[in-house]
Design a protein around this motif. Structure first.
Motif: not given
Lengths: 481, 481
Positions: B341, B378, B381-383, B419, B421
């Motif tokens: 990421v 981006r 996208e980090d879990p 987004i 989240k």
């Protein structure tokens, strides 16, 4: 130009930096995108001395003759701003050193903060060979509106100001300056120090300490490079010069401290050690930018509480509980008033739906400006009380009966201004995103400030600032003479 | 009119209180000074049912026939507002009981809160004899804009609303209502309960829990009289009805608790016990009125973080340190992003004067809206990341280059709204007392809110609200089914 001696050290004379007669902007551009920071345009508009753009690609910029190199400028340059890509900086510094430029601001980033210590050291070596001193790199340098040396034109001011601010962050230099200006703070000088390759925070602190124009010194720091020198300077400034010295340190949390390493490569100082050292020195230790502004503006208005015992006056039981919680959880005390004072306050109000113990809940009488200010004056007569904290809700009152508010504001300001003890006003922000309501609050705030009364949007903020100022005054008392 | 059964208890049906067809105002006056609270005037303007002024000294008030006594009113009264001096209240209640008035608001103060328990009990005995229920005394009663039953005309709204608020303080009932309205909260019902001589907080909680119009229940309390009943109701509301239940308790400090005793005679509940019980029940425990509003507005916008790991995005190293400190000291985590990421974010920006670790310092690229929103996408996208916290300075950007801000705002809102989240925006309040700047901030806030993104003036506030919401969601997950 005077020679400054401060304590035993020989101070760097920053006069040519803050009051330059001739300034060069290396990398000046007529293109607003290339003049990213807009500094050349700002100096063109505001600077009172002689300004020299330097850029081999232009013959003239904004009506000024443009020079190919610094050494082509027909007089000695006091201050050169360098805003070029990093690979071009060493050659320009060689030029500056050869031309005996006194101070160079290296705006450019990409030196020690990304691990390139070698290139940064090279800059310093080149500059020093010619007696040139460096501000930065990786910063926005000096701001001194007296002289038209400003970051941006709206930061000009007729008021020469008496506040200095040094910052290890260019963003915070701008941010605190803009915030302060909107709160009526006049900044005499601001410096963004960047990587401190040559000139360090300590050099600026020493100069600001000696500068008679400056009465208050504020700073944003992530670390202190020379702790012993810093301590000596702080002691001199606070105890000898009697200038309040307010520092906000970034990296108070562990994760924030990790972020300072990415930002300025600062070594983490555990916050407990920092707080303890600042306490020993009498430095006012702000925990946020807002708090630094709160303390500064309150001090400048003459809000000087000698202790923490606070009397709270407000209309409404719920509000009196709310303010007491906020004040009490932030370090002030709310002691019961003496019987005599309670009786005197009680005479003016009904005994129903009110309380005179402290917090003083005036009930509906809190909306009668004469009773409100008389009660505050009576509370101030209690020798156990150090701070009078009063709360008004112009938003709610004007929401309900607009005329009532208009008739009240001036009477409240006038009445409170006569009280001899420190008075602070809390005006909670109840209504959001309404220009008409914002204006009512702003107008009342301006009037109170003009009467020497600080204003906060919450009792918690007011309490934190009052506690820190009271602690500072106590330190000064203990260290008098 | 339906009969409500909630759990095993038989609920008090409050429909005639909030949706009365016939309302009497005892002590109504054409004189604005006597009609101190302005309630008669407000009902005259807004109430959709039939309104009966009662006052033997007038034949007519504001065009309505005025009655000498409640029993003279030609139909059954659902709700009578009594605003007379306390010595006159028992006789009026006798009238109300004789006339089978369903609910009486006793606005008047001077009963148990000043120690006169006997007179207060007498009121209840008189009323109950006729089946009449009492709200108060010492409060401002019911507000239900759907029905035009409003405290003040500006509180009318076309939006029927889905929020209920109960308050042990009349001031806070007004205050939170005004605050919420300015933040876009639509209140379905508000109740000021006063001394709770007859109807108690628990009765209203039960009714609000059963009311299908209501999705969120907020309250200001100083104490709870029937702890066991409260616990049962809270469990039902939170777990069975799945309505978020947010309570702000006054008297969190020792001195504040003493103030609650002067206000409502509340027994002090040690704050640690309170916090622990609320945690066990899944009640969202707000520590201030501001925090209660923050949590409510964020929940209603659908800000539902599943954990505390936060990615911070901002332009500037100093600001990234500042936000990280504030977030970290208020209970969120700022973990380093995964390498992949970081690389993806790094592709769009220079490696100089920026950091991708987290906090993400975008440097000057933070002012490019496309890079700003792409970087946020981006990071999402980090879990390992639960919350995206982005910061913008419209005040500073517009101070420097106004056109730049105008071109950025819509692009930022559009990009962030995609987004998946939870995204929260921090817009620090840098410039004070400037209507033009306030409008820029308000406009951006409205656009973000419309896109489902909550906005805070500080990272500390955002962090506290996020932490409490995440804790609530975790409670719901553990207690699912």
């Amino acid at each position: 130009m005077s020679t400054y001696i401060f304590g035993r050290s020989t101070m760097v004379n920053m006069d040519p930096l803050f009051y330059p007669e001739a300034v060069a902007v290396v990398g000046a551009s007529p293109d607003i995108v290339r003049d990213r920071a807009g500094f050349f345009g700002s100096l063109r508009e505001c600077f009172k001395g002689r300004l020299y753009p330097v850029n081999p690609r232009h013959a003239e910029i904004q009506g000024l003759k443009c020079y190919g190199r610094v050494k082509d400028i027909p007089e000695q340059v006091d201050y050169a701003l360098v805003m070029l890509p990093r690979e071009k900086v060493p050659a320009v510094l060689e030029d500056c050193a050869a031309a005996k430029v006194k101070f160079v601001l290296v705006f450019t980033s990409g030196f020690s903060e990304i691990g390139d210590f070698e290139l940064e050291r090279k800059l310093v070596d080149i500059a020093r060979a010619g007696g040139t001193r460096i501000v930065g790199p990786n910063c926005i340098g000096a701001h001194c509106p007296e002289n038209g040396l400003v970051y941006y034109p709206p930061m000009m001011s007729d008021n020469p100001g008496d506040v200095a601010f040094f910052s290890q962050s260019g963003g915070h230099a701008l941010n605190f300056l803009i915030r302060g200006l909107s709160l009526g703070v006049a900044f005499n000088k601001v410096i963004s120090v960047g990587n401190q390759a040559d000139l360090r925070i300590e050099d600026f602190i020493e100069y600001f300490g000696a500068d008679e124009r400056i009465n208050y010194i504020c700073g944003y720091v992530e670390d202190i490079k020379d702790g012993e020198r810093f301590k000596k300077l702080a002691r001199s400034i606070i105890i000898e010069k009697k200038k309040p010295f307010i520092i906000w340190k970034g990296g108070r949390s562990e994760e924030g401290a990790r972020a300072t390493r990415s930002h300025t490569g600062a070594m983490a100082i555990p916050v407990k050690i920092w707080d303890s050292v600042m306490g020993q020195l009498g430095v006012i230790n702000a925990e946020s930018q807002e708090e630094m502004a709160d303390i500064l503006t309150s001090l400048r208005l003459g809000f000087l509480p000698r202790g923490l015992n606070t009397c709270i006056l407000v209309a409404g039981g719920g509000s009196s509980v709310e303010l007491t919680d906020a004040v009490s959880l932030n370090g002030l005390s709310v002691p019961e008033l003496s019987e005599g004072v309670q009786d005197a306050i009680g005479e003016g109000i009904s005994r129903v739906n009110t309380s005179t113990r402290n917090p003083i809940d005036l009930g509906m009488f809190g909306f009668a400006p004469n009773i409100f200010v008389e009660s505050a004056a009576r509370a101030a007569e209690d020798p156990a009380i150090d701070i009078i904290m009063v709360c008004q809700y112009p938003e709610i009152v004007s929401f309900m009966v607009k005329e009532l508010w208009e008739a009240s504001a001036d009477l409240i300001v006038e009445g409170l201004s006569k009280i001899k003890k420190p008075v602070v006003m809390v005006i909670p922000r109840v209504v959001h995103h309404r220009a008409d309501v914002d204006e009512i609050r702003a107008d009342f705030t301006r009037k109170l400030n003009a009467a020497g009364i600080p204003v906060y949007t919450s009792a918690a903020r007011a309490a934190r600032a009052a506690r820190k100022i009271a602690r500072y005054l106590d330190y000064m008392k203990r260290n008098a003479g």
